[in-house]
Design an enzyme around this catalytic site. Structure first.
Site, PDB file in Angstrom:
ATOM      1  N   SER A  32      69.228  24.378  59.955  1.00  0.00           N
ATOM      2  CA  SER A  32      70.452  24.078  60.687  1.00  0.00           C
ATOM      3  C   SER A  32      71.581  23.887  59.696  1.00  0.00           C
ATOM      4  O   SER A  32      71.374  23.910  58.488  1.00  0.00           O
ATOM      5  CB  SER A  32      70.260  22.839  61.554  1.00  0.00           C
TER       6      SER A  32
ATOM      7  N   PRO B   5      71.389  31.142  63.187  1.00  0.00           N
ATOM      8  CA  PRO B   5      71.608  29.781  63.654  1.00  0.00           C
ATOM      9  C   PRO B   5      70.289  29.043  63.861  1.00  0.00           C
ATOM     10  O   PRO B   5      69.263  29.667  64.112  1.00  0.00           O
ATOM     11  CB  PRO B   5      72.324  29.970  64.979  1.00  0.00           C
TER      12      PRO B   5
ATOM     13  N   LEU C 115      71.047  44.114 105.909  1.00  0.00           N
ATOM     14  CA  LEU C 115      70.828  42.712 106.234  1.00  0.00           C
ATOM     15  C   LEU C 115      69.846  42.561 107.387  1.00  0.00           C
ATOM     16  O   LEU C 115      69.627  43.502 108.159  1.00  0.00           O
ATOM     17  CB  LEU C 115      72.163  42.062 106.636  1.00  0.00           C
TER      18      LEU C 115
ATOM     19  N   SER D 199      70.616  43.980 111.024  1.00  0.00           N
ATOM     20  CA  SER D 199      71.578  45.083 110.910  1.00  0.00           C
ATOM     21  C   SER D 199      71.183  46.243 111.814  1.00  0.00           C
ATOM     22  O   SER D 199      72.003  47.095 112.133  1.00  0.00           O
ATOM     23  CB  SER D 199      71.676  45.553 109.458  1.00  0.00           C
TER      24      SER D 199
ATOM     25  N   LYS E 217      68.005  48.020 111.254  1.00  0.00           N
ATOM     26  CA  LYS E 217      67.145  48.937 110.497  1.00  0.00           C
ATOM     27  C   LYS E 217      65.954  49.424 111.309  1.00  0.00           C
ATOM     28  O   LYS E 217      65.715  50.623 111.435  1.00  0.00           O
ATOM     29  CB  LYS E 217      66.599  48.250 109.229  1.00  0.00           C
TER      30      LYS E 217
ATOM     31  N   SER F 284      65.087  44.673 101.704  1.00  0.00           N
ATOM     32  CA  SER F 284      65.092  45.099 100.287  1.00  0.00           C
ATOM     33  C   SER F 284      66.448  44.834  99.634  1.00  0.00           C
ATOM     34  O   SER F 284      67.183  45.758  99.329  1.00  0.00           O
ATOM     35  CB  SER F 284      64.678  46.565 100.153  1.00  0.00           C
TER      36      SER F 284
END
Lengths: 637, 304
Positions: free
Chosen positions: A37, A117, A475, A478, A480, A548
């Site tokens: 460090s 670092p 959604l 929706s 589908k 999905s």
């Protein structure tokens, strides 16, 4: 601080530049990393190395001494740390955030230092710096001894395969150059090092600030020390590429060089071993063998080429070789497999998604791969193995990795080139993880793809159709399922052989073991993709109706299938419309907090960017939408 | 048994590996060509990487119209010898507004170089551009990746760099985004000079000392490469003194400070470089703008 023999170059440069250049021309190169460090004096040590080797110019020194007075921590003395902390933000905060690379020369070698670092939140930076290093200098503040961070740094260096470890006990000036202090720190460290498998290390007492044992040893302050100075040690250890050239020949093919029909060369950087004209070589994964005809370079043909050289090979036979293949010694080839156990280092703010498809790049091969749930992750401070569902930024863990096609590999311990890989997010293209292949899984060696006589083409032609996957996404609510159902009815009337995979139905059987966490939802889609793929092999037109929500999972399925077989259909319904419909009453439950991870409410929906077909259910009835879709897929046959 | 590879052999192999990776993975790569010694080394490495084929990408010179005449001459010849297409871009807006180093200060670099570069990359649709920058040149360069990712507006985000492990480079990007690639990141100025000597690479004669017409301007020594043009822009003919000078870096002739020198051969130039006590970029005005963070700021804005 006196100028020691290692840097007696000025006189030679001034008197006989050509003699100096002759020496410089034959120097080898060592890459090393410094771990510690800010408080350990790491930047000060690097600044010292640069200063002593005359890599700091007068104008830089002048700027440095101005800065030292302004923000330095060494009073009126030059604060070497300011020289190496590059980025503006880092200078203000006084910490080193990123990996910085520095260069210096001695009489024998050129050095590249990766300045990394030290804090735990920068594990990824340290792993990055260590990945190309031949050697690691682990700094310890003599006043503090072996700390948690010392263990972490040592573990990471060991993990990444660095075998040359220097334990630099720094700030000896602040403990009166006490041998007792030094010995006790070394004993502590030895006990720890052995416990994690570090067989050898070289310990030295130094002061980066005062210059003790940096270029010459022993310093007048440490007459009890009988080892080499830091620079002498750095000048003498064996570099990786020398070790690599003793191993069997392997060269990942980067580029096929075809300037005309008479020349066909295979270009690459030799990873391990050496090669000569007349050697019998094997191309993997095909396994075909041939003989090396010539090693072609711009400077003429070579009699031999070794690890670390970029060359172009021509072969005596016309065998099919392309980028990603590996040329290797014929009688001792590396393995080819598609399932592995790997150690992973997670490099991204976004957690590992178990089951999601990532690009995996190893050597010159890029394949799609998924990572299984980690077997464990490692607490880098205590080395304890902890249970883990995923990996977050800076986590290190062990997991199985499945590639979508076989890759040529070697265990990381044998070859950094053929055993080290990166994982790339398919959407953001960020490098999200790094991995070290440990071994291939037995099942990947034994499970072979069964070649069947009735091919997928045969299945399709019997049905007189081209298999497709019509992937409906949108959604909840929706439309589908409704639209997919309509489409299937229309196709059935046209004598098409179809099958509809519906979200709820699949969850009742095939996927009833899965819940609704992000990882489970990814696995849900993966399984549906695999089933859809088998159905296309059977010649079917598959319709799927699943929310999905994630772009990358839809992309994963697209990649499982043949080109043009995946038709993404976006059922575009605004959230407020879907929520108003709320056919199953789910939005109400989700709003009431009774349903977790509900898409659109407390889990995102990533709309398709370039769907093959979009239907807007506000403007179209399900009937119209179905007709619209069928019109678009019919020309595809 | 072959001798272990020297540092220059390893640096060369690394650079060739990087150049080939880009050619294999990028859709439309280009090599930035500024005619300086680093560009000369880059071009040489590209020739080596694909021999016996010519490099499968063009050269791009983002021109400011203020380069030394010797540079323009070498540019044409080098491209032709390599069998590569040479593209030259001059920012039409800078052209129209008559932007020059005397009247416009930092705007000259911004318009001709930064803006000009962005225009050229966008216009041709290059998704990867090779540059000859080295990590030893300047502090913010020391932390830049070999593959330096740029946003659609060509910006560099130092906080959001892709980790670069082993020699695995991630060349994936979305449409409109691009990658700057620095194959000689790990070379130092001495490495470059020595490589030029060993490989016998042709460089602009201005790197070697010769009697040249010089003038002093704001405390620096400059060469009057085109005295008529200088007179037009400066409003008066600067006082010319003949001096033996050479250049440590080459840019626009009114912005590139000359150093008095007698070093007329490569060995002598290297000798002088090694014994000198000021850093290479000191002759350049660009780093001094905006305090210590000059270069870092310029890069965030899209400078190479």
């Amino acid at each position: 601080m006196s100028q020691d023999s290692v840097y007696q170059t000025d006189a030679l440069i001034a008197e006989d530049i050509d003699a100096y250049l002759e020496t410089h021309q034959h120097k080898t190169m060592l890459r090393f990393i410094t771990c510690g460090s800010v408080d350990d004096g790491k930047s000060t040590l690097i600044g010292r190395l640069l200063y002593d080797s005359k890599m700091i110019f007068e104008d830089q020194l002048e700027a440095l001494s101005n800065d030292s007075k302004k923000v330095g921590t060494q009073g009126q003395e030059i604060d070497f740390a300011l020289l190496v902390d590059g980025l503006a933000a880092e200078r203000e905060q006084g910490i080193t955030i990123d990996v910085a690379y520095r260069f210096f020369n001695t009489e024998k070698r050129k050095f590249i230092v990766a300045d990394c670092p030290g804090h735990e939140q920068y594990t990824r930076n340290m792993v990055t710096g260590a990945s190309t290093a031949d050697l690691a200098v682990i700094l310890i503040d003599a006043r503090k001894g072996v700390l948690v961070q010392t263990r972490r740094h040592s573990y990471l260096c060991h993990l990444i395969g660095i075998t040359n470890i220097v334990l630099a006990v720094n700030k000896m000036d602040l403990v009166d150059y006490s041998q007792e202090v030094f010995d006790s720190i070394v004993a502590d460290y030895r006990a720890f090092a052995e416990s994690i498998g570090i067989a050898n290390f070289t310990a030295m007492p130094i002061s980066g600030f005062k210059g003790d044992n940096i270029t010459a040893a022993p310093s007048a302050n440490t007459p009890w020390y009988s080892g080499p100075s830091l620079v002498e040690h750095l000048e003498s250890v064996e570099v990786l590429s020398e070790v690599a050239s003793q191993k069997p020949f392997r060269m990942p093919v980067q580029w096929v060089n075809r300037p005309n029909l008479d020349f066909r060369g295979f270009s690459g950087l030799i990873a391990t071993g050496s090669v000569k004209p007349g050697d019998t070589v094997r191309a993997l994964p095909s396994g075909k063998t041939s003989t090396v005809k010539s090693i072609v370079t711009y400077d003429g043909e070579l009699d031999e080429a070794i690890a670390g050289q970029s060359v172009t090979l021509t072969l005596t036979d016309e065998i099919d070789i392309s980028r990603g293949d590996v040329l290797c010694v014929a009688d001792n080839p590396p393995e080819v497999a598609d399932q592995f156990e790997a150690t992973l280092v997670w490099l991204n703010d976004e957690d590992l998604h178990v089951g999601r498809g990532y690009w995996l790049k190893i050597g010159t091969q890029t394949v799609s791969a998924t990572v299984q749930q980690p077997k464990y992750r490692v607490d880098v401070n205590t080395m304890d193995k902890l249970a883990a569902k995923t990996l977050s930024l800076n986590d290190i863990g062990v997991a199985e990795v499945y590639a979508d096609k076989p890759i040529v590999f070697e265990p990381y311990a044998d070859s950094r080139t053929l055993g080290g890989f990166i994982l790339i997010d398919k959407i953001t293209n960020a490098t999200v993880g790094a991995g070290l292949l440990n071994f291939s899984l037995r099942r990947s060696q034994n499970v072979h793809w069964q070649a069947t006589d009735i091919t997928r083409e045969h299945h399709a032609s019997m049905k007189n159709q081209t298999p497709r996957v019509l992937w409906f996404t949108g959604l909840s609510g929706s439309g589908k399922s409704t639209i997919a159902n309509e489409v299937e009815k229309k196709l059935a009337l046209m004598n098409r052989h179809t099958f509809l995979l519906d979200g709820d139905n699949v969850r009742h059987g095939l996927n009833k073991d899965l819940g609704f966490t992000e990882a489970d939802r990814i696995e849900n889609i993966r399984r549906i993709g695999e089933v859809a793929k088998l159905m296309t092999d059977a010649g079917l037109i598959v319709l799927t109706a699943f929310i999905s929500p994630f772009r990358s999972e839809r992309q994963m399925v697209r990649e499982m299938l043949a080109d043009h077989e995946f038709i993404e259909i976006f059922v575009d319904t605004p959230l407020e419309v879907a929520e108003a419909r709320d056919v199953k009453g789910l939005y109400k439950k989700a709003r009431a907090g009774q349903l977790k991870n509900f898409t659109g409410i407390d889990s995102p929906y990533e709309a398709p960017e370039q769907p093959e077909i979009t239907v807007n259910t506000v403007e179209m009835t399900p009937e119209e939408a179905a007709a619209f879709i069928v019109d678009r897929i019919l020309p595809l046959k | 048994m072959t001798a272990p590879l020297t540092h220059l052999q390893r640096l060369e192999a690394e650079a060739i590996h990087i150049i080939r990776e880009v050619a294999a993975e990028a859709e439309k790569p280009v090599m930035m060509y500024s005619i300086g010694k680093d560009s000369a080394v880059m071009l040489h490495l590209a020739k080596k990487a694909f021999y016996p084929s010519p490099p499968p990408f063009p050269l791009l010179h983002v021109d400011t119209t203020w380069k030394f005449r010797d540079m323009y001459a070498l540019r044409e010849r080098s491209a032709e010898e390599a069998g590569m297409e040479l593209l030259v871009h001059q920012n039409p807006e800078a052209q129209e507004r008559g932007i020059n180093p005397f009247d416009h200060g930092p705007l000259h670099t911004d318009m001709w170089k930064t803006e000009g570069l962005k225009q050229a990359l966008t216009m041709y649709g290059f998704d990867a551009a090779f540059g000859g920058a080295r990590r030893d040149e300047e502090k913010s360069r020391a932390k830049e990746r070999v593959f330096s990712f740029r946003t659609t507006s060509h910006g560099w985000d130092p906080k959001n760099q892709r980790p670069e492990l082993w020699n695995l480079y991630n060349a994936k990007k979305n449409k409109g985004e691009s990658i700057r690639v620095f194959p000689i990141s790990n070379w130092t100025e001495l490495d470059v000079w020595q490589y030029i000597q060993l490989e016998n690479i042709e460089i602009v004669p201005l790197y070697f000392a010769a009697e040249r017409p010089t003038f002093e301007y704001e405390g620096g020594l400059f060469m009057a490469d085109d005295i008529e043009r200088l007179e037009r822009v400066m409003g008066a003919r600067p006082a010319i003194t003949m001096k033996s000078v050479r250049f440590r870096t080459l840019g626009c002739f009114p912005l590139t400070g000359a150093v008095e020198s007698e070093a007329a051969t490569l060995s002598e130039v290297i000798q002088e470089t090694l014994l000198t006590t000021t850093s290479e970029r000191q002759g350049r005005v660009i780093d001094k703008d905006a305090g210590g963070a000059g270069m870092e700021k310029k890069k965030q804005e899209g400078y190479f």
